[in-house]
Enzyme design. Structure first.
Site, PDB file in Angstrom:
ATOM      1  N   GLU A 111      13.662  -8.556   3.640  1.00  0.00           N
ATOM      2  CA  GLU A 111      12.608  -9.196   4.652  1.00  0.00           C
ATOM      3  C   GLU A 111      12.995 -10.027   5.860  1.00  0.00           C
ATOM      4  OE1 GLU A 111       8.272  -9.891   2.215  1.00  0.00           O
ATOM      5  OE2 GLU A 111      10.016 -11.937   2.476  1.00  0.00           O
ATOM      6  N   ASN A 145      -4.387 -18.077   5.261  1.00  0.00           N
ATOM      7  CA  ASN A 145      -3.377 -18.926   4.607  1.00  0.00           C
ATOM      8  C   ASN A 145      -2.131 -19.539   4.619  1.00  0.00           C
ATOM      9  OD1 ASN A 145      -1.563 -16.806   3.968  1.00  0.00           O
ATOM     10  ND2 ASN A 145      -1.893 -16.414   1.573  1.00  0.00           N
ATOM     11  N   LYS A 205       1.832 -18.806   8.947  1.00  0.00           N
ATOM     12  CA  LYS A 205       1.280 -17.650   9.831  1.00  0.00           C
ATOM     13  C   LYS A 205       0.106 -17.770  11.529  1.00  0.00           C
ATOM     14  CE  LYS A 205       0.862 -14.722   5.320  1.00  0.00           C
ATOM     15  NZ  LYS A 205       0.258 -14.808   4.350  1.00  0.00           N
ATOM     16  N   TYR A 215       4.432  -5.497   5.779  1.00  0.00           N
ATOM     17  CA  TYR A 215       3.147  -5.677   4.858  1.00  0.00           C
ATOM     18  C   TYR A 215       3.253  -4.415   4.073  1.00  0.00           C
ATOM     19  CZ  TYR A 215       2.151 -10.219   5.071  1.00  0.00           C
ATOM     20  OH  TYR A 215       1.873 -11.976   5.161  1.00  0.00           O
ATOM     21  N   HIS A 221       3.703 -17.339   4.312  1.00  0.00           N
ATOM     22  CA  HIS A 221       4.411 -16.445   3.983  1.00  0.00           C
ATOM     23  C   HIS A 221       5.713 -16.885   2.890  1.00  0.00           C
ATOM     24  CE1 HIS A 221       5.799 -12.603   2.323  1.00  0.00           C
ATOM     25  NE2 HIS A 221       7.136 -12.691   3.326  1.00  0.00           N
TER      26      HIS A 221
END
Ligand code: UDP
Length: 141
Positions: free
Chosen positions: A128, A114, A11, A51, A117
């Site tokens: 995905e 964080n 990320k 998302y 993913h």
């Protein structure tokens, strides 16, 4: 053992903090193989689409802003039980609750930023991977 593929995103917080190389090394050290990888900058519609399952959640708007704030590194990973193994390697969503030795414990900055993913199941993994990669871009397809 089932050979599986899973989808990963390093990320924006981790890419900006120059942690991409260290995270890829953790993935390889865990015995997962990289079958495809590229750096991209998500557009707003791409991030919203990715998302979409969270669109009613209070954190959705901020999450989209964060995901488009800088480049990300997307990849397809392969290995025995790759989906659960990569989830274990990432650690809990909230880095404060993630176990020692996990990517999020080491590199996560907050429950939002964080570091990574990973797909949460076989169906999501397929969707995905095809969201970001054509079969021509995946080694061995
Ligand atoms: N997230 C957030 N606030 C929350 C929960 C999640 O900003 O309270 C973000 C975080 O970046 C997380 C992503 O939304 O990784 C997707 O949430 P999910 O519950 O699917 O967690 P994951 O599968 O990534 O651990």
């Amino acid at each position: 053992m089932t050979t599986e593929r899973t989808f990963s995103i390093i990320k924006p917080d981790a890419v900006a903090a120059k942690q991409t190389g260290a995270i890829i090394q953790m993935i390889l050290d865990a015995g997962l193989t990289v079958k495809a990888m590229k750096m991209i900058r998500l557009t707003r519609p791409q991030a919203e689409g990715f998302y979409a399952v969270h669109k009613e959640r209070p954190f959705f708007k901020d999450l989209v802003e964060y995901m488009i704030s800088g480049p990300v590194v997307v990849s397809c990973l392969e290995g025995d039980n790759a989906i659960i193994r990569y989830r274990e390697l990432m650690g809990a969503t909230d880095p404060a609750k993630a176990a020692e030795g996990t990517i999020r414990k080491k590199f996560g900055k907050s429950i939002e930023a964080n570091a990574c993913h990973g797909s949460d199941g076989p169906d999501t993994a397929k969707v995905e991977m095809s969201y970001f990669f054509s079969s021509l871009e995946i080694v061995g397809e």
